[in-house]
Design a protein around this motif. Structure first.
Motif, PDB file in Angstrom:
ATOM      1  N   ARG A   1       0.830  -1.210   0.000  1.00 46.69           N
ATOM      2  CA  ARG A   1       0.000   0.000   0.000  1.00 46.69           C
ATOM      3  C   ARG A   1       0.863   1.258   0.000  1.00 46.69           C
ATOM      4  O   ARG A   1       0.586   2.222  -0.714  1.00 46.69           O
ATOM      5  CB  ARG A   1      -0.921   0.011   1.223  1.00 46.69           C
TER       6      ARG A   1
ATOM      7  N   ALA B   1      -7.372   8.456  -1.910  1.00 49.37           N
ATOM      8  CA  ALA B   1      -8.481   7.680  -1.347  1.00 49.37           C
ATOM      9  C   ALA B   1      -8.937   6.611  -2.340  1.00 49.37           C
ATOM     10  O   ALA B   1      -9.215   5.470  -1.958  1.00 49.37           O
ATOM     11  CB  ALA B   1      -9.636   8.604  -0.978  1.00 49.37           C
ATOM     12  N   MET B   2      -8.999   6.976  -3.616  1.00 50.14           N
ATOM     13  CA  MET B   2      -9.394   6.016  -4.651  1.00 50.14           C
ATOM     14  C   MET B   2      -8.420   4.852  -4.699  1.00 50.14           C
ATOM     15  O   MET B   2      -8.818   3.686  -4.739  1.00 50.14           O
ATOM     16  CB  MET B   2      -9.465   6.712  -6.006  1.00 50.14           C
TER      17      MET B   2
ATOM     18  N   SER C   1      -6.370   3.845  -2.336  1.00 50.81           N
ATOM     19  CA  SER C   1      -6.450   3.091  -1.082  1.00 50.81           C
ATOM     20  C   SER C   1      -7.616   2.102  -1.103  1.00 50.81           C
ATOM     21  O   SER C   1      -7.459   0.932  -0.744  1.00 50.81           O
ATOM     22  CB  SER C   1      -6.587   4.072   0.087  1.00 50.81           C
ATOM     23  N   ARG C   2      -8.780   2.562  -1.548  1.00 50.61           N
ATOM     24  CA  ARG C   2      -9.949   1.673  -1.608  1.00 50.61           C
ATOM     25  C   ARG C   2      -9.739   0.551  -2.620  1.00 50.61           C
ATOM     26  O   ARG C   2     -10.086  -0.613  -2.360  1.00 50.61           O
ATOM     27  CB  ARG C   2     -11.206   2.481  -1.946  1.00 50.61           C
ATOM     28  N   ALA C   3      -9.174   0.889  -3.771  1.00 47.67           N
ATOM     29  CA  ALA C   3      -8.941  -0.130  -4.799  1.00 47.67           C
ATOM     30  C   ALA C   3      -7.954  -1.184  -4.303  1.00 47.67           C
ATOM     31  O   ALA C   3      -8.145  -2.393  -4.527  1.00 47.67           O
ATOM     32  CB  ALA C   3      -8.431   0.523  -6.078  1.00 47.67           C
TER      33      ALA C   3
ATOM     34  N   ASP D   1      -7.341  -1.976  -1.150  1.00 43.36           N
ATOM     35  CA  ASP D   1      -8.001  -2.771  -0.108  1.00 43.36           C
ATOM     36  C   ASP D   1      -8.797  -3.908  -0.734  1.00 43.36           C
ATOM     37  O   ASP D   1      -8.737  -5.054  -0.290  1.00 43.36           O
ATOM     38  CB  ASP D   1      -8.929  -1.893   0.747  1.00 43.36           C
ATOM     39  N   THR D   2      -9.539  -3.583  -1.778  1.00 46.05           N
ATOM     40  CA  THR D   2     -10.344  -4.595  -2.460  1.00 46.05           C
ATOM     41  C   THR D   2      -9.448  -5.658  -3.093  1.00 46.05           C
ATOM     42  O   THR D   2      -9.685  -6.865  -2.940  1.00 46.05           O
ATOM     43  CB  THR D   2     -11.219  -3.939  -3.547  1.00 46.05           C
TER      44      THR D   2
END
Length: 196
Positions: free
Chosen positions: A86, A174-175, A177-179, A181-182
């Motif tokens: 990350r 943020a985009m 980070s979310r991607a 995580d998934t």
């Protein structure tokens, strides 16, 4: 106009800096040798003392970019595994923000790495740093590296650089980070997923 490159004794670096400035302002296709010479304060003929031509100059800017990129990735201080992956993906965004000229030279100039061994080696070193972080992620490290690189690059292009032309692009960090995580949650073993 003063011959800045000669005055400072480093025409080669002055030309690379001029190239970086111009490709940010005009894009890699709008960059010209005469423009770089003018920006550096020398005649176009002076460029050929250091570079064979336009592509040679842009390739050197790209090579330096990959060296800077590898250094930024190497400086990531995070725990092994997903936290390090990350952090490196976020470093990708930071690199694109801090070094836009190098980023464009590396990824948008159309320079063929296969024909330029020094450039290819520099790109390989950056890839190896990311690959090292992706090793041990319960999946093939080369494949995870390719996915993380692609995801990071896509977020930079679409949202950080807003290539999609959105009137209100999502916040890139943020985009990403979310991607991630998934994506990374899909790499966790089924047994680990049921124990959460």
């Amino acid at each position: 106009m003063a011959k800045k490159g000669y005055h400072h004794g480093n025409l080669r670096e002055a030309l690379i800096e001029a190239t970086l400035t111009l490709i940010v302002a005009r894009g890699p296709q709008g960059f010209t040798l005469s423009g770089a010479a003018r920006q550096a304060g020398v005649t176009p003929a002076a460029i050929y003392r250091h570079f064979a031509g336009r592509d040679d100059l842009v390739a050197e800017a790209a090579r330096q970019g990959y060296e800077l990129f590898a250094a930024m990735l190497s400086e990531v201080d995070a725990l092994p595994g997903a936290p390090r992956v990350r952090a490196m993906a976020q470093a990708y965004l930071a690199f694109a923000e801090r070094h836009p000229g190098h980023y464009v030279a590396m990824f948008e100039s159309g320079i063929d790495l296969a024909r330029r061994p020094a450039l290819s080696e520099a790109a390989g070193r950056a890839r190896d740093v990311l690959h090292g972080a992706c090793d041990g992620m319960n999946a093939d490290a080369a494949e995870v590296t390719a996915h993380v690189w692609s995801l990071s690059h896509g977020v930079v292009e679409l949202y950080l650089r807003n290539s999609a032309g959105l009137s209100h692009p999502p916040e890139a960090r943020a985009m990403l980070s979310r991607a991630l995580d998934t994506y990374l949650s899909g790499l966790v073993s089924p047994a680990a997923q049921t124990s959460r």
